[in-house]
Design a protein around this motif. Structure first.
Motif, PDB file in Angstrom:
ATOM      1  N   THR A  74       0.897  -1.221  -0.089  1.00  0.00           N
ATOM      2  CA  THR A  74       0.073  -0.088   0.097  1.00  0.00           C
ATOM      3  C   THR A  74       0.809   1.308  -0.037  1.00  0.00           C
ATOM      4  OG1 THR A  74      -1.528  -1.242   1.328  1.00  0.00           O
ATOM      5  CG2 THR A  74      -1.886   0.982   1.325  1.00  0.00           C
ATOM      6  N   ARG A  75       0.680   1.974  -1.045  1.00  0.00           N
ATOM      7  CA  ARG A  75       1.711   3.213  -1.268  1.00  0.00           C
ATOM      8  C   ARG A  75       1.415   4.162  -0.048  1.00  0.00           C
ATOM      9  NH1 ARG A  75       0.043   5.304  -6.836  1.00  0.00           N
ATOM     10  NH2 ARG A  75      -1.784   5.420  -5.371  1.00  0.00           N
ATOM     11  N   GLU A  76       0.172   4.316   0.289  1.00  0.00           N
ATOM     12  CA  GLU A  76      -0.250   5.250   1.427  1.00  0.00           C
ATOM     13  C   GLU A  76       0.370   4.993   2.627  1.00  0.00           C
ATOM     14  OE1 GLU A  76      -3.253   5.670  -1.723  1.00  0.00           O
ATOM     15  OE2 GLU A  76      -2.217   4.102  -0.658  1.00  0.00           O
ATOM     16  N   GLU A  77       0.657   3.512   2.791  1.00  0.00           N
ATOM     17  CA  GLU A  77       1.247   3.043   4.071  1.00  0.00           C
ATOM     18  C   GLU A  77       2.638   3.470   4.085  1.00  0.00           C
ATOM     19  OE1 GLU A  77       1.615  -0.992   6.668  1.00  0.00           O
ATOM     20  OE2 GLU A  77       1.395  -1.294   4.524  1.00  0.00           O
ATOM     21  N   LEU A  78       3.425   3.082   2.993  1.00  0.00           N
ATOM     22  CA  LEU A  78       4.725   3.426   2.791  1.00  0.00           C
ATOM     23  C   LEU A  78       5.137   5.069   3.071  1.00  0.00           C
ATOM     24  CD1 LEU A  78       7.639   2.586   1.911  1.00  0.00           C
ATOM     25  CD2 LEU A  78       7.013   3.252  -0.483  1.00  0.00           C
ATOM     26  N   TRP A  79       4.114   5.844   2.461  1.00  0.00           N
ATOM     27  CA  TRP A  79       4.312   7.258   2.713  1.00  0.00           C
ATOM     28  C   TRP A  79       4.113   7.671   3.876  1.00  0.00           C
ATOM     29  CZ3 TRP A  79       0.084   8.237  -1.803  1.00  0.00           C
ATOM     30  CH2 TRP A  79       0.937   7.877  -3.218  1.00  0.00           C
ATOM     31  N   ALA A  80       3.319   7.119   4.833  1.00  0.00           N
ATOM     32  CA  ALA A  80       3.014   7.286   6.170  1.00  0.00           C
ATOM     33  C   ALA A  80       4.201   7.100   6.964  1.00  0.00           C
ATOM     34  CB  ALA A  80       1.669   6.511   6.791  1.00  0.00           C
ATOM     35  N   VAL A  99       7.094  18.052   3.151  1.00  0.00           N
ATOM     36  CA  VAL A  99       7.338  17.568   1.836  1.00  0.00           C
ATOM     37  C   VAL A  99       8.862  17.572   1.374  1.00  0.00           C
ATOM     38  CG1 VAL A  99       7.040  18.359  -0.615  1.00  0.00           C
ATOM     39  CG2 VAL A  99       5.000  18.494   1.036  1.00  0.00           C
ATOM     40  N   THR A 100       9.470  18.347   1.715  1.00  0.00           N
ATOM     41  CA  THR A 100      10.971  18.528   1.438  1.00  0.00           C
ATOM     42  C   THR A 100      11.616  17.319   2.088  1.00  0.00           C
ATOM     43  OG1 THR A 100      11.125  20.774   1.113  1.00  0.00           O
ATOM     44  CG2 THR A 100      13.248  19.802   1.675  1.00  0.00           C
ATOM     45  N   ALA A 101      11.362  17.107   3.374  1.00  0.00           N
ATOM     46  CA  ALA A 101      12.114  16.268   4.204  1.00  0.00           C
ATOM     47  C   ALA A 101      11.743  14.686   3.688  1.00  0.00           C
ATOM     48  CB  ALA A 101      11.682  16.165   5.552  1.00  0.00           C
ATOM     49  N   THR A 102      10.714  14.219   3.198  1.00  0.00           N
ATOM     50  CA  THR A 102      10.056  13.167   2.913  1.00  0.00           C
ATOM     51  C   THR A 102      10.227  12.659   1.326  1.00  0.00           C
ATOM     52  OG1 THR A 102       7.661  13.804   2.287  1.00  0.00           O
ATOM     53  CG2 THR A 102       8.247  12.963   4.439  1.00  0.00           C
ATOM     54  N   GLY A 103      10.488  13.897   0.488  1.00  0.00           N
ATOM     55  CA  GLY A 103      10.364  13.614  -1.073  1.00  0.00           C
ATOM     56  C   GLY A 103       9.126  13.388  -1.546  1.00  0.00           C
ATOM     57  N   LEU A 104       7.884  13.479  -0.760  1.00  0.00           N
ATOM     58  CA  LEU A 104       6.738  13.095  -1.188  1.00  0.00           C
ATOM     59  C   LEU A 104       6.022  14.478  -1.820  1.00  0.00           C
ATOM     60  CD1 LEU A 104       5.134  11.037   1.732  1.00  0.00           C
ATOM     61  CD2 LEU A 104       6.073  10.372  -0.448  1.00  0.00           C
ATOM     62  N   ASN A 105       5.110  14.541  -2.379  1.00  0.00           N
ATOM     63  CA  ASN A 105       4.437  15.776  -2.419  1.00  0.00           C
ATOM     64  C   ASN A 105       3.182  15.986  -1.679  1.00  0.00           C
ATOM     65  OD1 ASN A 105       2.071  14.413  -3.921  1.00  0.00           O
ATOM     66  ND2 ASN A 105       3.285  14.067  -5.541  1.00  0.00           N
ATOM     67  N   PHE A 106       2.376  17.215  -2.116  1.00  0.00           N
ATOM     68  CA  PHE A 106       1.218  17.442  -1.140  1.00  0.00           C
ATOM     69  C   PHE A 106       0.207  16.348  -1.135  1.00  0.00           C
ATOM     70  CE2 PHE A 106       3.157  21.730  -1.607  1.00  0.00           C
ATOM     71  CZ  PHE A 106       3.719  21.963  -0.194  1.00  0.00           C
ATOM     72  N   ILE A 107       0.000  15.910  -2.357  1.00  0.00           N
ATOM     73  CA  ILE A 107      -0.986  15.156  -2.713  1.00  0.00           C
ATOM     74  C   ILE A 107      -0.786  13.671  -1.814  1.00  0.00           C
ATOM     75  CG2 ILE A 107      -2.231  13.818  -4.368  1.00  0.00           C
ATOM     76  CD1 ILE A 107      -2.035  16.047  -6.190  1.00  0.00           C
ATOM     77  N   GLN A 108       0.482  13.101  -1.975  1.00  0.00           N
ATOM     78  CA  GLN A 108       0.861  12.071  -1.372  1.00  0.00           C
ATOM     79  C   GLN A 108       0.797  12.235   0.120  1.00  0.00           C
ATOM     80  OE1 GLN A 108       4.775  11.790  -3.311  1.00  0.00           O
ATOM     81  NE2 GLN A 108       3.975  10.081  -4.407  1.00  0.00           N
ATOM     82  N   VAL A 109       1.179  13.326   0.627  1.00  0.00           N
ATOM     83  CA  VAL A 109       1.034  13.685   2.198  1.00  0.00           C
ATOM     84  C   VAL A 109      -0.481  13.359   2.700  1.00  0.00           C
ATOM     85  CG1 VAL A 109       1.430  15.314   3.978  1.00  0.00           C
ATOM     86  CG2 VAL A 109       3.272  14.863   2.335  1.00  0.00           C
ATOM     87  N   ALA A 110      -1.357  14.308   1.947  1.00  0.00           N
ATOM     88  CA  ALA A 110      -2.733  14.227   2.342  1.00  0.00           C
ATOM     89  C   ALA A 110      -3.374  12.833   1.955  1.00  0.00           C
ATOM     90  CB  ALA A 110      -3.717  15.152   1.225  1.00  0.00           C
ATOM     91  N   SER A 111      -2.886  12.088   1.004  1.00  0.00           N
ATOM     92  CA  SER A 111      -3.679  10.600   0.933  1.00  0.00           C
ATOM     93  C   SER A 111      -2.902   9.858   2.037  1.00  0.00           C
ATOM     94  CB  SER A 111      -2.912  10.120  -0.360  1.00  0.00           C
ATOM     95  OG  SER A 111      -3.227  10.744  -1.653  1.00  0.00           O
ATOM     96  N   LEU A 113      -2.189  10.639   5.064  1.00  0.00           N
ATOM     97  CA  LEU A 113      -2.766  10.919   6.357  1.00  0.00           C
ATOM     98  C   LEU A 113      -4.211  10.503   6.351  1.00  0.00           C
ATOM     99  CD1 LEU A 113      -1.842  14.640   6.783  1.00  0.00           C
ATOM    100  CD2 LEU A 113      -0.980  12.666   7.928  1.00  0.00           C
ATOM    101  N   SER A 114      -4.963  10.555   5.091  1.00  0.00           N
ATOM    102  CA  SER A 114      -6.300   9.922   4.953  1.00  0.00           C
ATOM    103  C   SER A 114      -6.155   8.284   5.212  1.00  0.00           C
ATOM    104  CB  SER A 114      -7.095  10.112   3.697  1.00  0.00           C
ATOM    105  OG  SER A 114      -7.144  11.613   3.364  1.00  0.00           O
ATOM    106  N   TRP A 115      -5.217   7.719   4.667  1.00  0.00           N
ATOM    107  CA  TRP A 115      -4.986   6.283   4.981  1.00  0.00           C
ATOM    108  C   TRP A 115      -4.833   6.167   6.198  1.00  0.00           C
ATOM    109  CZ3 TRP A 115      -1.190   3.573   7.060  1.00  0.00           C
ATOM    110  CH2 TRP A 115      -1.305   1.983   6.933  1.00  0.00           C
ATOM    111  N   GLU A 116      -3.910   6.793   6.889  1.00  0.00           N
ATOM    112  CA  GLU A 116      -3.805   6.733   8.328  1.00  0.00           C
ATOM    113  C   GLU A 116      -5.230   6.643   9.279  1.00  0.00           C
ATOM    114  OE1 GLU A 116      -1.178   5.786  10.340  1.00  0.00           O
ATOM    115  OE2 GLU A 116       0.550   6.648   9.719  1.00  0.00           O
ATOM    116  N   VAL A 117      -5.990   7.468   8.808  1.00  0.00           N
ATOM    117  CA  VAL A 117      -7.247   7.605   9.939  1.00  0.00           C
ATOM    118  C   VAL A 117      -7.977   6.601   9.545  1.00  0.00           C
ATOM    119  CG1 VAL A 117      -9.397   8.836   9.767  1.00  0.00           C
ATOM    120  CG2 VAL A 117      -7.280  10.478   9.778  1.00  0.00           C
ATOM    121  N   GLU A 118      -8.176   6.149   8.230  1.00  0.00           N
ATOM    122  CA  GLU A 118      -9.030   4.865   7.883  1.00  0.00           C
ATOM    123  C   GLU A 118      -8.499   3.727   8.528  1.00  0.00           C
ATOM    124  OE1 GLU A 118      -9.826   2.445   3.928  1.00  0.00           O
ATOM    125  OE2 GLU A 118      -9.580   4.487   3.437  1.00  0.00           O
ATOM    126  N   HIS A 119      -6.969   3.439   8.468  1.00  0.00           N
ATOM    127  CA  HIS A 119      -6.399   2.409   9.119  1.00  0.00           C
ATOM    128  C   HIS A 119      -6.716   2.284  10.473  1.00  0.00           C
ATOM    129  CE1 HIS A 119      -3.643  -0.890   9.372  1.00  0.00           C
ATOM    130  NE2 HIS A 119      -3.001  -0.126  10.156  1.00  0.00           N
TER     131      HIS A 119
END
Length: 146
Positions: A74-80, A99-111, A113-119
């Motif tokens: 799950t990509r969102e788990e990896l991003w989290a 965003v700078t520290a993770t190498g993710l973009n704003f959409i990936q960060v938001a996705s 966070l949504s995955w974390e809440v759902e999980h």
């Protein structure tokens, strides 16, 4: 052995089999990398999403590989996990620094966070804890003794 009352604590350098828990002796040992979206390297983002599994025999390694193969990546788990690592290193990051520290973009960060809440709501797990394991709570025996 570590000085401890817990006799299950391995000596430095010894790993347990990822399936049965048997401490691996100097030989034979079986290792492989498996894809795992919950695996976040402490310092090297290039190793995120890969887990080194160890086994006491080829049969146990094969079973571990199959368990991870069945587990969804799950990509969102990896991003989290990437976000959690960045926040552990520097807890007060704003969105741009995150965003700078993770190498993710704003959409990936938001996705993520949504995955974390759902999980969290679905599993009752603590966000960012990476609590999943290969056994995933299964109570089946460790695929026979080696």
């Amino acid at each position: 052995m570590y000085e401890s009352d817990d006799m299950n604590v391995p000596a430095p350098g010894l790993q347990p089999c990822g399936l049965c828990g048997k401490l691996l002796s100097s030989s034979p040992q079986y290792f492989c990398l498996v894809s795992d979206s919950s695996a976040i390297h402490p310092h090297d983002p290039g190793q995120d999403g890969q887990r080194l599994v160890a086994a006491c025999c080829a049969g146990h390694l094969s079973e571990l590989q199959e368990r991870y193969r069945r587990r969804p990546f799950t990509r969102e788990e990896l991003w989290a996990g990437k976000i959690a690592r960045a926040l552990r290193a520097q807890p007060r990051l704003d969105e741009e620094l995150l965003v700078t520290a993770t190498g993710l973009n704003f959409i990936q960060v938001a996705s993520s966070l949504s995955w974390e809440v759902e999980h969290f709501l679905r599993r009752g797990a603590s966000p960012g804890n990476g609590s999943w394991s290969a056994g995933n709570g299964d109570t089946d025996d460790a695929a026979g003794a080696c």
